[in-house]
Design a protein around this motif. Structure first.
Motif, PDB file in Angstrom:
ATOM      1  N   PRO A   1       0.824  -1.215   0.000  1.00  0.00           N
ATOM      2  CA  PRO A   1       0.000   0.000   0.000  1.00  0.00           C
ATOM      3  C   PRO A   1       0.856   1.261   0.000  1.00  0.00           C
ATOM      4  O   PRO A   1       1.761   1.412   0.828  1.00  0.00           O
ATOM      5  N   LEU A   2       0.605   2.141  -0.952  1.00  0.00           N
ATOM      6  CA  LEU A   2       1.422   3.340  -1.090  1.00  0.00           C
ATOM      7  C   LEU A   2       1.326   4.258   0.119  1.00  0.00           C
ATOM      8  O   LEU A   2       2.231   5.061   0.358  1.00  0.00           O
ATOM      9  N   ARG A   3       0.249   4.162   0.884  1.00  0.00           N
ATOM     10  CA  ARG A   3       0.114   4.983   2.083  1.00  0.00           C
ATOM     11  C   ARG A   3       1.298   4.776   3.039  1.00  0.00           C
ATOM     12  O   ARG A   3       1.726   5.707   3.729  1.00  0.00           O
ATOM     13  N   ASP A   4       1.835   3.557   3.066  1.00  0.00           N
ATOM     14  CA  ASP A   4       2.940   3.241   3.974  1.00  0.00           C
ATOM     15  C   ASP A   4       4.317   3.512   3.371  1.00  0.00           C
ATOM     16  O   ASP A   4       5.330   3.406   4.074  1.00  0.00           O
ATOM     17  N   PHE A   5       4.375   3.834   2.080  1.00  0.00           N
ATOM     18  CA  PHE A   5       5.671   4.027   1.408  1.00  0.00           C
ATOM     19  C   PHE A   5       5.686   5.300   0.568  1.00  0.00           C
ATOM     20  O   PHE A   5       6.385   5.378  -0.438  1.00  0.00           O
ATOM     21  N   THR A   6       4.921   6.312   1.000  1.00  0.00           N
ATOM     22  CA  THR A   6       4.789   7.522   0.182  1.00  0.00           C
ATOM     23  C   THR A   6       6.136   8.158  -0.117  1.00  0.00           C
ATOM     24  O   THR A   6       6.504   8.364  -1.281  1.00  0.00           O
ATOM     25  N   LEU A   7       6.899   8.508   0.923  1.00  0.00           N
ATOM     26  CA  LEU A   7       8.177   9.190   0.701  1.00  0.00           C
ATOM     27  C   LEU A   7       9.197   8.282   0.022  1.00  0.00           C
ATOM     28  O   LEU A   7       9.985   8.743  -0.818  1.00  0.00           O
ATOM     29  N   GLN A   8       9.186   6.998   0.366  1.00  0.00           N
ATOM     30  CA  GLN A   8      10.140   6.078  -0.262  1.00  0.00           C
ATOM     31  C   GLN A   8       9.924   6.007  -1.773  1.00  0.00           C
ATOM     32  O   GLN A   8      10.881   6.041  -2.561  1.00  0.00           O
ATOM     33  N   VAL A   9       8.657   5.923  -2.193  1.00  0.00           N
ATOM     34  CA  VAL A   9       8.347   5.857  -3.619  1.00  0.00           C
ATOM     35  C   VAL A   9       8.686   7.184  -4.305  1.00  0.00           C
ATOM     36  O   VAL A   9       9.289   7.208  -5.394  1.00  0.00           O
TER      37      VAL A   9
ATOM     38  N   LEU B   1      16.739   3.561   4.274  1.00  0.00           N
ATOM     39  CA  LEU B   1      17.374   3.233   5.546  1.00  0.00           C
ATOM     40  C   LEU B   1      16.488   3.680   6.705  1.00  0.00           C
ATOM     41  O   LEU B   1      16.347   2.964   7.711  1.00  0.00           O
ATOM     42  N   HIS B   2      15.888   4.847   6.572  1.00  0.00           N
ATOM     43  CA  HIS B   2      14.982   5.320   7.617  1.00  0.00           C
ATOM     44  C   HIS B   2      13.805   4.369   7.796  1.00  0.00           C
ATOM     45  O   HIS B   2      13.373   4.111   8.924  1.00  0.00           O
ATOM     46  N   LYS B   3      13.286   3.858   6.687  1.00  0.00           N
ATOM     47  CA  LYS B   3      12.155   2.930   6.776  1.00  0.00           C
ATOM     48  C   LYS B   3      12.538   1.704   7.600  1.00  0.00           C
ATOM     49  O   LYS B   3      11.739   1.202   8.411  1.00  0.00           O
ATOM     50  N   LEU B   4      13.774   1.240   7.415  1.00  0.00           N
ATOM     51  CA  LEU B   4      14.261   0.086   8.176  1.00  0.00           C
ATOM     52  C   LEU B   4      14.469   0.448   9.645  1.00  0.00           C
ATOM     53  O   LEU B   4      14.004  -0.263  10.552  1.00  0.00           O
ATOM     54  N   LEU B   5      15.149   1.570   9.895  1.00  0.00           N
ATOM     55  CA  LEU B   5      15.497   1.931  11.270  1.00  0.00           C
ATOM     56  C   LEU B   5      14.283   2.364  12.080  1.00  0.00           C
ATOM     57  O   LEU B   5      14.252   2.163  13.307  1.00  0.00           O
TER      58      LEU B   5
END
Length: 454
Positions: free
Chosen positions: A72-80, A402-406
């Motif tokens: 779901p793009l809601r959870d990955f907006t900035l990453q995408v 990296l932020h998404k992981l940390l």
């Protein structure tokens, strides 16, 4: 009584600088209008990136595509968004390299700004008509605009001013940009509810049109300086390979450490930016409120930047060279991330964000740009642009994931990693200073071929 006297003294020095260097006024207006035009639109971009309304950002087909694959793009907006930005940079870097290799300065500089003005007019139409996906398109466009337009600006300033002049005048030029960065958010907060987002595109296009006029005027002094120094004219095509900038970075130690500084600087900024976006997403559900928050943050950054530029930048660069201007931001960021690692309160995140961005704009960026006054045109226009575009966005892409992981381990872990990155950035500044000390004098650099190692 001392405060008016000090202000009068600073104003007198500025007037004396304008008399000493006539192109300074046009550079002042140029950077003022450039950052005014950018900061009119920046709060809109920031609000889009932090929005919880995924339909307002991405096209419906894209949302469905990722949802069907369990992402779901809601959870990955900035990453995408950051991944797409980096891919665009990879595509545009060869285009930019081809442009500066094949066309003289008087052609490619107005073309770059003309392109951005034309696309702003296109966005005016898109926002007026409510085309789906316009939010993502605008986020990507303004990120590319910021990097390319500012990279071109500082490269051009290195054509106009000598190294000694850069140390004396870059503080003033930077202050002009900061005043423009003040005006932009003020205009946005004052006008957005009255005229709408679409018409803000026209306001920004007007500022960029003034930039084109300034380019045409400053070109006269750039040509005169080249004739005085008896070097290859910027009025003829630069030649060379399209990807020469990236090859220079791989080959030259000074450029490699410049790239390290940029990547690690981007790293601390991206970790902060993502934590802040998560906070805004929790605290502000209304797009107008989040836009106002980001506009207020920009004003705080620009206020601190202007104070440092007026009181410290020129003094440090002219008296002590670039060392303090490169090392002070690193020390400040290390201190800020140390505090956040122990106490990641939202208000502290905002304060460290302000200090981090202000120290970059007021000290580190002008200091790095003075280096380009002592090297050849290919270093300035190709390697410099590659660092500020592909290398910069590559750092963005790496650290946003990296932020998404940390972030799964909490804010303390994110800021602990940021403390490590800030330490590497400060080490990179020290190594950059060692390489910069090996550069020849400006006169010797002027005698070298345009694309050669200085």
């Amino acid at each position: 009584m001392s405060h008016p006297s000090a202000a009068t003294s600073r104003l007198g020095r500025f007037r004396a600088a304008l008399s000493e260097s006539p192109p300074l006024l046009w550079a002042f207006i140029y950077f003022f209008c450039l950052l005014s035009g950018y900061y009119v639109l920046r709060p809109v971009r920031e609000a889009m990136g932090a929005s919880a309304d995924v339909q307002a950002i991405f096209p419906a087909q894209m949302i469905e595509f990722f949802a069907a694959r369990g992402m779901p793009l809601r959870d990955f907006t900035l990453q995408v968004l950051f991944t797409c930005t980096f891919l665009i940079m990879l595509l545009l870097q060869p285009v930019y390299g081809w442009l500066v290799s094949r066309y003289p300065r008087r052609v490619f500089l107005p073309v770059v700004y003309g392109f951005f003005i034309a696309t702003l007019l296109l966005f005016y139409v898109l926002f007026n008509s409510g085309v789906p996906g316009r939010g993502m398109a605008f986020f990507l466009w303004i990120t590319v605009f910021n990097l390319f337009a500012v990279a071109v600006f500082w490269s051009f300033m290195a054509d106009v001013f000598s190294n000694a002049e850069a140390r004396k005048f870059y503080g003033y030029i930077g202050a002009a940009g900061t005043m423009g960065a003040f005006l932009g958010p003020v205009l946005t907060r004052s006008l957005v509810e009255r005229i709408g987002i679409a018409n803000l595109m026209l306001v920004s296009a007007g500022f960029l049109s003034v930039c084109v006029v300034c380019i045409l005027r400053l070109r006269l002094w750039a040509v005169a300086r080249e004739q005085e120094r008896k070097i290859v004219s910027g009025e003829v095509p630069m030649g060379g390979e399209i990807l020469a900038g990236l090859k220079l970075i791989a080959r030259e130690p000074l450029l490699r450490w410049l790239a390290v500084m940029v990547v690690t600087g981007v790293g601390v900024g991206t970790l902060l930016y993502n934590e802040q976006a998560a906070i805004v997403r929790r605290l502000y559900t209304d797009p107008a409120a989040s836009t106002a928050y980001y506009a207020t943050l920009d004003l705080a950054v620009n206020a601190l930047t202007l104070v440092v530029q007026l009181l410290l930048t020129r003094f440090l660069l002219s008296r002590y060279g670039i060392a303090p201007a490169l090392l002070i931001p690193g020390a400040a960021i290390i201190l800020g991330f140390s505090i956040l690692s122990a106490s990641p309160l939202p208000v502290m995140v905002a304060i460290v964000q302000v200090v981090t961005r202000a120290s970059e704009f007021s000290l580190a960026k002008p200091a790095r740009e003075t280096i380009y006054t002592r090297v050849g045109r290919e270093w300035r226009y190709k390697a410099g642009a590659a660092i500020d575009t592909v290398i910069y966005r590559g750092g963005d892409l790496s650290f946003v994931w990296l932020h998404k992981l940390l972030s799964a381990f909490g804010s303390n872990v994110v800021f602990g990693a940021g403390l490590l990155v800030a330490s590497v950035m400060t080490f990179g500044a020290w190594r950059l200073l060692r390489e910069e000390s090996k550069l020849p004098s400006e006169r010797a650099a002027a005698a070298a071929p345009a694309g050669s190692t200085p």
